[in-house]
Write an enzyme that holds these catalytic residues in place. Structure first.
Site, mmCIF file in Angstrom:
data_model
loop_
_atom_site.group_PDB
_atom_site.id
_atom_site.type_symbol
_atom_site.label_atom_id
_atom_site.label_comp_id
_atom_site.label_asym_id
_atom_site.label_seq_id
_atom_site.Cartn_x
_atom_site.Cartn_y
_atom_site.Cartn_z
ATOM 1 N N LYS A 187 0.833 -1.211 0.000
ATOM 2 C CA LYS A 187 0.000 0.000 0.000
ATOM 3 C C LYS A 187 0.861 1.252 0.000
ATOM 4 C CE LYS A 187 -3.918 2.230 2.260
ATOM 5 N NZ LYS A 187 -4.999 2.105 3.266
ATOM 6 N N GLU A 193 9.712 -5.833 4.486
ATOM 7 C CA GLU A 193 9.864 -7.211 4.020
ATOM 8 C C GLU A 193 9.569 -7.326 2.524
ATOM 9 O OE1 GLU A 193 7.935 -7.387 8.197
ATOM 10 O OE2 GLU A 193 7.851 -6.111 6.410
ATOM 11 N N GLY A 246 -5.543 -2.513 4.037
ATOM 12 C CA GLY A 246 -4.798 -3.652 3.526
ATOM 13 C C GLY A 246 -5.536 -4.965 3.627
ATOM 14 N N ARG A 247 -6.124 -5.268 4.792
ATOM 15 C CA ARG A 247 -6.777 -6.565 4.966
ATOM 16 C C ARG A 247 -8.152 -6.611 4.312
ATOM 17 N NH1 ARG A 247 -6.121 -3.668 9.320
ATOM 18 N NH2 ARG A 247 -7.818 -3.053 10.708
ATOM 19 N N GLU A 332 -6.582 -8.454 13.587
ATOM 20 C CA GLU A 332 -5.985 -7.141 13.351
ATOM 21 C C GLU A 332 -7.052 -6.054 13.395
ATOM 22 O OE1 GLU A 332 -2.319 -6.517 10.834
ATOM 23 O OE2 GLU A 332 -3.813 -5.570 9.529
ATOM 24 N N HIS A 363 -8.304 -35.393 13.960
ATOM 25 C CA HIS A 363 -7.308 -36.286 14.561
ATOM 26 C C HIS A 363 -6.192 -35.497 15.253
ATOM 27 C CE1 HIS A 363 -8.954 -39.956 12.680
ATOM 28 N NE2 HIS A 363 -9.370 -39.097 11.762
ATOM 29 N N LYS A 473 7.964 -3.337 14.509
ATOM 30 C CA LYS A 473 8.677 -2.865 13.321
ATOM 31 C C LYS A 473 9.650 -1.740 13.683
ATOM 32 C CE LYS A 473 4.891 -3.761 10.045
ATOM 33 N NZ LYS A 473 4.001 -3.111 9.065
#
Length: 500
Positions: A187, A193, A246-247, A332, A363, A473
């Protein structure tokens, strides 16, 4: 006492009736709480929402001005109050302020032109698409491609988010650098990263003698000027609005790798499926409004029953990434400790979202769900139509296991041996898609977005900021630039041991 406090008091003091007794007491329970919308059945009947509780929660939503806040969301109001801006992801689906919808349509036309250009090999013979991003810039596209693109033969698409070099290295071993398109999704176009990964991809291309690697880069960003500064030609920048979080951004140009990998018609169907859920959310009455009902369920278990987690199990391999996608969307958005006005919250906010894939999870973790001491509301997500050519017995067994687990959680089974006894009365919701298609998946993801928003309204918090992700960060950057002197002894020792 405010109207909201009165509603909460009534909810908290409501009698706790067992699920099997609710079915006996409410003959119309299934018809009220199993609702079909957009090719998906949402069955809330195995939760503890009684008719009376739904009335109290409806009163709570009115006291919280749910309708007004929902209208503000779709009108482009500044619902992200801490940052003073709108949250306009519905506009990407055609549901929002006219100017915002028009802007989104313009960006989408630009994205389609880029898809057409790549299909026409304007950027060369592309066979591989390497999408680098993180968080919302990666989770949504990854889910779409994994769920819908397993049989697609248009392009091989890989989504890399982890800064761990092993993630990129695995892709480099499969992809041909001469036939690879690099898609950089950020964005702000400054995400540490993502930009590190992008530079490594360019180096890989350069080492393979790709002529002008930057000519094989497409940027997805709300800061096009930053992408230009980084070296991307403006004709290969696909912008999206700053008001799209963003999400919540897979509907925007962040969804470009899905549009490319699945085809534009599939991407349009995805948008239309989400728009159908938008229309339902805007117009359905509270007692039949799916995202709001789901929020009632969430709030009841979190606040009244003190459940700290919510489990989501996809009984379909194509939806294996759904729990990871929902973790970011829900935690978030609503993992906050202050209200929208800055005052402390007076109860729990987002539960911890976790989950897995059925039947594997049966399981691994269902022992705790059936016999553990913690109450965990469970959500089952499945599809009627399979997507394989194997014997029908595979899918039949998958669905039977899904429905059996929900029935067992509710009914339980007594036994004279306490180690073999099942208490039952454990809640679940079942979401049953008729098939996994772009339109159905679009509707499902929009449902989860609106559920998250509805929860935030009932809690009085802002679901559209995420300041909690920043501190780590900042510390990481300070370690690189300032050293470790100001940190605790443990942190200094770990850095010294690992990094020298």
């Amino acid at each position: 006492m405010t109207e909201a406090q009165k509603a909460w008091e009534a909810i908290v003091n409501a009698p706790a009736t067992r699920l099997v007794d609710l079915f006996k007491a409410e003959p119309d329970r299934l018809s009220r709480l199993a609702i079909d919308e957009s090719g998906i059945l949402f069955d809330f009947s195995k939760t503890h929402l009684s008719a009376a509780l739904i009335e109290r929660f409806t009163e709570l939503s009115a006291a919280c001005d749910f309708a007004g806040k929902r209208d503000a969301l779709f009108a482009g109001g500044a619902v992200n109050v801490t940052e003073g801006r709108a949250a306009e992801h519905p506009a990407e689906r055609g549901q929002g302020a006219p100017d915002s919808v028009a802007r989104a349509r313009g960006f989408q036309a630009r994205m389609r032109a880029m898809v057409d250009a790549i299909e026409a090999e304007v950027l060369g013979p592309i066979r591989h698409v390497l999408h680098v991003g993180i968080g919302g810039s990666a989770l949504g596209p990854d889910l779409l491609i994994d769920a819908l693109g397993r049989d697609a033969d248009r392009y091989e698409v890989a989504v890399v988010s982890n800064v761990d070099g092993a993630a990129l290295d695995a892709v480099f071993k499969r992809f041909d650098p001469q036939a690879t398109l690099l898609v950089v999704a950020s964005k702000t176009f400054t995400t540490t990263e993502t930009m590190m990964n992008a530079r490594s991809v360019l180096s890989w291309m350069d080492e393979a003698n790709v002529e002008d690697p930057y000519s094989r880069v497409v940027a997805l960003t709300a800061a096009p000027e930053k992408a230009v500064e980084w070296g991307v030609d403006e004709t290969r920048i696909l912008p999206f609005s700053e008001s799209v979080g963003g999400r919540y951004s897979l509907w925007s140009s962040i969804g470009f790798p899905a549009a490319l990998g699945l085809g534009w018609d599939a991407f349009e169907d995805l948008l239309e499926g989400a728009a159908a859920m938008d229309r339902h959310f805007r117009t359905a009455p509270a007692q039949a409004n799916l995202p709001l009902l789901a929020a009632f369920v969430d709030q009841y278990y979190s606040t009244v029953r003190k459940a700290e987690t919510r489990a989501v199990f996809a009984y379909d391999e194509r939806l294996r990434l759904l729990p990871s996608y929902l973790q970011q969307l829900e935690m978030e958005s609503n993992g906050k400790s202050v209200k929208a006005d800055g005052s402390p919250v007076d109860g729990p906010t987002a539960p911890i979202t976790w989950g897995g894939v059925g039947t594997d999870a049966q399981h691994a973790v269902f022992q705790l769900l059936h016999q553990g001491t913690r109450l965990v509301p469970v959500e089952f997500v499945a599809a009627i139509e399979p997507d394989h050519v194997l014997d029908d017995g595979h899918h039949r067994a998958l669905l039977i296991n899904c429905f059996a687990q929900a029935a067992a959680l509710m009914a339980g089974k007594p036994n004279d041996d306490p180690a073999r006894a099942y208490a039952g009365d454990r809640p679940s919701t079942t979401i049953l898609l008729d098939r996994i298609s772009p339109a159905r998946l679009g509707a499902l993801l929009a449902f989860y977005e609106h559920r998250t928003f509805a929860n935030a309204v009932l809690m009085g918090i802002n679901p559209f900021d995420q300041f909690g992700v920043e501190l780590g960060k900042e510390i990481a950057r300070s370690i690189e630039s300032e050293g470790t002197d100001r940190f605790d002894a443990s942190t200094r020792a770990l850095i010294a041991r690992a990094l020298g």
